[in-house]
Motif scaffolding. Structure first.
Motif, short mmCIF file in Angstrom:
data_model
loop_
_atom_site.label_atom_id
_atom_site.label_comp_id
_atom_site.label_asym_id
_atom_site.label_seq_id
_atom_site.Cartn_x
_atom_site.Cartn_y
_atom_site.Cartn_z
N TYR A 852 -7.66 0.03 -4.03
CA TYR A 852 -7.50 -1.29 -4.64
C TYR A 852 -7.93 -1.32 -6.12
CZ TYR A 852 -6.97 -2.41 0.26
OH TYR A 852 -6.53 -2.42 1.56
N LYS A 885 -0.51 -12.19 -5.49
CA LYS A 885 -1.17 -12.18 -4.18
C LYS A 885 -1.81 -10.83 -3.89
CE LYS A 885 1.63 -15.82 -2.09
NZ LYS A 885 2.70 -16.16 -1.11
N ARG A 886 -1.15 -9.76 -4.34
CA ARG A 886 -1.74 -8.43 -4.12
C ARG A 886 -2.97 -8.24 -5.00
NH1 ARG A 886 3.25 -4.22 -2.81
NH2 ARG A 886 3.90 -5.34 -0.94
N LYS A 889 -5.70 -9.99 -3.20
CA LYS A 889 -6.22 -9.23 -2.06
C LYS A 889 -7.09 -8.07 -2.54
CE LYS A 889 -4.89 -6.98 2.24
NZ LYS A 889 -3.78 -6.59 3.14
N SER A 892 -10.39 -9.46 -3.47
CA SER A 892 -11.11 -9.90 -2.27
C SER A 892 -11.74 -8.72 -1.56
CB SER A 892 -10.16 -10.64 -1.34
OG SER A 892 -10.81 -11.02 -0.15
N THR A 914 -7.38 -20.37 -0.09
CA THR A 914 -7.95 -19.05 -0.38
C THR A 914 -9.04 -19.15 -1.45
OG1 THR A 914 -5.82 -18.03 0.15
CG2 THR A 914 -7.39 -16.70 -1.13
#
Length: 998
Positions: A852, A885-886, A889, A892, A914
């Motif tokens: 990530y 959105k990626r 994530k 996160s 979210t």
């Protein structure tokens, strides 16, 4: 007589009275002896040491009745001692060069402060606020002396100081040294703080167009008298030692130049000022002569300063930059033209104009750059070190340890360059015998220090070595090498010393074979082979080096040549030409291939066509490495020859697969799509798999801007690649038993399946045209995404043109597809690291493999390259909702929950659920409340305020309230104002993220 009168008389009389508590006879004696001492030709101790003695006695602290240490009292004794110190300095004509060499900074600071005091400069007065032209000449000169010393001390402190080796530790001595060091540091700190004022004082002195006077012993005596007895003599223009205005300007210009030069290390523009001052100093010295100056200037140092300023202030296109080798070297170091730098050093080995220290400083700088991670400089360091070493040898200096370290593991390339430098550094016709002996001894010792006889033979068989060492010197050397390394072989079996059998034919054969291995001159190779074949007809000389490799398809034809000399010559010319191609030595490759072509044309049409094909490949390589790098289109003749090769129908011609690959890639890279799609002969498409693949790629690229309906060629390309990637053996086979990969056609394209991991991986890296790379990349990305078990799709440009399903999904080797995608995107980014679509693909790959942090890096890089590092808005087709959105994530899963909340605002519809959930997390690894300034959504800020109030976090609640209270976020503002506020916060947040992840 009253006590006050007695004190006054003691202070002004040449023989002062003796107070009860002090022996004044000692001071009378000291002063009298001082007069005699200063008149001696070489006094012992030197006069300057008397200053230290007088000031040390005058600055000794006193002890009162309560045994408390008090500052030195301002009494007659101390005043006389200080006056004596000033008289010694006056005897030395206040020469700062002499004073600075012998006095420490604290002592000289005390001396000059006493000079200011006795010259009637009010204590605490800023010198920059004083008008020098209105002061008495001696007072103005005292201020100049102090500020000149201040500037010189600052400059001197910037130079490295060699540490003195300490003797046996003595506590009192160590304490004294430490105290002096601390005192010096404190004085330097004050001087540096006042440096700007000192520079202004000296600049103001340059505007004084009048002579000044410096104190002498006589004027100091007058100043020590009663004020009524001076009669104004020290205020007149004739009191003291006269210093002309030009001498003052000369010395001040030099000191200002030195401080400007020192400041230039942090401010390059100041070098111009330094240059102006130094050249002004040079003019004044030339005009007045250095011998007339009261204050000497080191003219060699001045010349060095002038030369350095010329280099540092000249522009890259300045004609004067070509004036000196220093300018050339500075330009090469600055622009990275290191090969030119090596050439300058090599040429200087003949002229020996560069000083040894300068050569070593350049080498040190190169080593520092190499140690910082620039591996390309390792070779440059070695070459410059070799040039320096040969220069040292010729000048009789010892060889540097760096050369020995670099030569611990010699190689053919290192030996070749060393011999080239040695040959270019000495002119044997004009060189003295001493120079020849030095060079011969160096080469001889070099041979003795090597263990590999192959390298020894390279040196001992070189023309320079043979000319420098006589036969009776070479023979003992070879014998010594043989005894030291008896088991080292030159061939497959042991060889005795060359001189054991003086006229042996085997010795000559060995020497010729070695020359044959090293030579790249085709005519020299031919001559050597003729000589070898004249000596023996039993050897196959194409086998003497295992480095000579010729493809099997060519080797079978070449080894079928009956004449052994012709066979050896063709094989060796071909092998050496291919090797030169591999190392990108295209000039020698062309010479070798041209000679081989001329030779085989006489007897073999088949080999003639082979050589024409190889020369075509060589011309492609040459263009791609030369004019093609700058985007220049290849000549029409080369394009025609590429087409001719693909259309060639000569039977029984051995062909290399790489030539077909390079030809098709060449046409694709230079957008010859019209030929590939419309003009290429149909039989060629059916028989050559690379042409078919190139045709489909060209047709697909050609139709990309068109409507979605015209995607037939894209579908054909998709089916071909899918079948290439399939692992099933149930393909349709033709009458010849070969697999057919093209629908409704029999062709040989099916052989590409067997070379999938090899052929495609070798063919695709030949492609450089961005549109072609984008097309093939999007195809494999789509193929990767059709897997049933895929969780995270990878996005790509033009991905919609490919079919969305595969009939026989289980037959596709998706592991090979995933590897291909990774390799393709890595290669594509080497072609253009700023293609944001390719960067998004790379980020998606890292995201899909749970890396990530790396994924965020590439997502942010993709946005940065297309928005001028976020100073412009990132295009919406780059930061789509899926990308955002990626990124959310990634943040996160990295526990950066505040970043998650901020990124939720980037979506077309803010994801409050979210964002709120992320803000509830208390274990966040990001900067948390320091990110609140990047939030523009009032709802999120209101939630933050409520959340911190609920938790009792008053400070964080105040930060959120401050953020929500900004007028530009007021909901009543026009839409343009709100969008501008959001855009400004987006920019700052993304820039902060980039600094974090880049």
């Amino acid at each position: 007589m009253s006590a006050e009168a007695a004190d006054r008389e003691a202070a002004t009389s040449s023989r002062p009275c003796t107070p009860p508590q002090t022996s004044w006879f000692e001071f009378v004696l000291e002063e009298a002896l001082l007069e005699q001492h200063l008149q001696k030709p070489s006094p012992d101790p030197p006069p300057v040491q008397l200053i230290v003695q007088f000031l040390e006695q005058a600055s000794k602290p006193s002890v009162n009745e309560q045994n408390q240490v008090q500052p030195p009292p301002d009494n007659k004794r101390n005043r006389i001692l200080k006056l004596l110190a000033l008289k010694v300095a006056a005897h030395l004509k206040w020469d700062l060069d002499v004073l600075e060499k012998s006095l420490s900074v604290p002592v000289l600071n005390m001396l000059l402060n006493e000079l200011l005091c006795i010259s009637k400069v009010p204590p605490g007065t800023k010198h920059v606020d004083v008008d020098l032209s209105s002061l008495p000449p001696t007072t103005a000169m005292a201020i100049l002396l102090y500020n000149r010393w201040a500037i010189r001390t600052i400059v001197q402190s910037s130079f490295p100081v060699k540490q003195v080796k300490p003797g046996p530790p003595q506590l009192n001595v160590m304490n004294q040294i430490q105290q002096e060091k601390e005192l010096t540091e404190n004085i330097l700190k004050v001087l540096k703080e006042q440096a700007a004022d000192s520079i202004l004082v000296l600049e103001g002195a340059l505007k004084l167009n009048k002579d000044l006077y410096v104190h002498t012993i006589r004027t100091l005596d007058l100043l020590a008298m009663e004020p009524g007895m001076v009669n104004g003599e020290t205020e007149s223009s004739t009191a003291g030692l006269k210093i002309s205005a030009e001498e003052i300007q000369c010395q001040v210009c030099y000191d200002l130049g030195a401080i400007y030069f020192q400041q230039g290390s942090t401010n390059a523009a100041v070098h111009e000022k330094a240059k102006e001052k130094f050249f002004k100093t040079k003019e004044l010295i030339a005009k007045n002569g250095s011998s007339s100056l009261h204050f000497t200037i080191d003219e060699e140092r001045l010349a060095g300063y002038c030369q350095a300023c010329e280099v540092l202030t000249s522009s890259s296109d300045d004609a004067s930059q070509q004036a000196t080798p220093y300018s050339h070297i500075h330009s090469c170091m600055k622009s990275g033209k290191y090969q030119d730098l090596v050439k300058i050093f090599l040429e200087d080995n003949l002229t020996l104009s560069l000083p040894e220290q300068f050569r070593q400083s350049v080498l040190r700088e190169l080593f520092q750059k190499a140690q910082q991670g620039n591996d390309a400089l390792d070779e440059v360091c070695f070459k410059v070190c070799v040039c320096n070493t040969v220069c040292d040898v010729l000048q009789g200096r010892t060889i540097d340890i760096q050369f020995c370290q670099l030569f611990l593991k010699p190689s053919k390339e290192k030996i070749d360059f060393l011999l080239e430098v040695c040959s270019g550094s000495i002119n044997l016709e004009d060189a003295s015998e001493a120079l020849k002996r030095k060079m011969a001894a160096f080469l001889k010792n070099l041979c003795l220090g090597m263990e590999d006889l192959q390298f020894v033979f390279m040196i001992s068989s070189h023309e320079l070595f043979i000319k420098l060492l006589k036969d009776d010197e070479r023979k003992p050397l070879i014998d010594q090498m043989r005894k030291r390394s008896p088991r080292i072989n030159l061939c497959t079996k042991p060889v005795t010393s060359f001189y054991d059998i003086p006229a042996s034919a085997s010795v000559n054969i060995g020497q010729l074979e070695h020359q044959l291995i090293l030579s790249v001159d085709p005519w020299r190779i031919r001559q050597i082979l003729i000589e070898l074949h004249g000596m023996t007809s039993e050897r196959q000389f194409w086998t003497i080096s295992n480095k000579w490799e010729v493809p099997n398809v060519y080797g079978n034809v070449i080894l079928g040549i009956k004449d052994s000399l012709t066979r050896d010559l063709v094989y060796i010319l071909m092998a050496k030409g291919l090797h030169c191609c591999a190392i990108k030595d295209f000039v020698h490759a062309k010479q070798l291939f041209a000679a081989c072509l001329e030779l085989v044309t006489e007897f073999s049409p088949k080999l003639r066509q082979v050589m024409l094909n190889e020369m075509l490949l060589l011309d492609i390589y040459t263009h791609e490495a030369g004019a093609g790098v700058s985007g220049e289109r290849p000549p029409s003749d080369l394009i025609s020859r590429v087409r001719g090769y693909l259309e060639m129908r000569v039977p029984d011609i051995p062909l290399r697969q790489v030539i077909a690959e390079e030809c098709v890639a060449f046409l694709l890279n230079w957008c010859e799509n019209e030929y590939l799609t419309m003009q290429v002969p149909l039989p060629l498409v059916q028989t050559n798999p690379y042409v078919k693949l190139g045709q489909l790629l060209a047709a697909t690229c050609k139709e990309l801007p068109g409507p979605k309906e015209s995607r037939r060629t894209a579908k054909d390309l998709w089916e071909v690649v899918v079948q290439i990637c399939s692992v099933s053996n149930q393909h349709k086979r033709g009458n010849d038993g070969r697999v057919s990969l093209i629908k409704h056609r029999e062709s040989t394209l099916g052989i590409m399946y067997r070379y999938f991991m090899g052929t495609l991986f070798f063919f695709f890296p030949l492609l450089q045209e961005p549109l072609v790379l984008t097309t093939i990349l999007s195809l494999f990305v789509k193929l990767h995404n059709v897997r049933e078990d895929i969780v995270n799709d990878i996005a790509a440009e033009h991905i919609s043109i490919w079919p969305s399903s595969i009939p026989n999904l289980q037959s596709v080797d998706f592991e090979a597809v995933a590897v291909t995608v990774k390799e393709l995107v890595s290669y594509a980014l080497t072609i253009n690291a700023n293609n944001h679509f390719w960067l998004i693909i790379q980020a998606d790959i890292y995201f899909a493999t749970n890396q990530y942090s790396a994924a965020l890096h590439y997502y942010l890089q993709a946005g940065a390259v297309c928005s001028d590092f976020f100073n412009k808005m990132v295009p919406p087709d780059v930061y789509t909702d899926q990308v955002i959105k990626r990124m959310i994530k990634c943040c996160s899963l990295l526990n950066c929950h505040t970043q998650v909340a901020i990124l939720c605002q980037f979506l077309r519809e803010v994801d409050y659920k979210t964002a709120f959930k992320a803000l509830q997390e208390q274990n966040s690894h990001d900067a948390m409340d320091s990110y609140y300034e990047y939030i523009w959504d009032v709802t999120i800020l209101e939630y933050l305020t409520y959340l911190h109030h609920k938790r009792g976090e008053t400070d964080k609640r105040q930060i959120a309230i401050k953020a929500i209270g900004q007028t530009e976020l007021n909901a009543s503002n026009p839409e343009e104002v709100l969008q501008l506020a959001a855009q400004r916060r987006k920019k700052k947040f993304l820039q902060a993220m980039a600094k974090l992840y880049f």
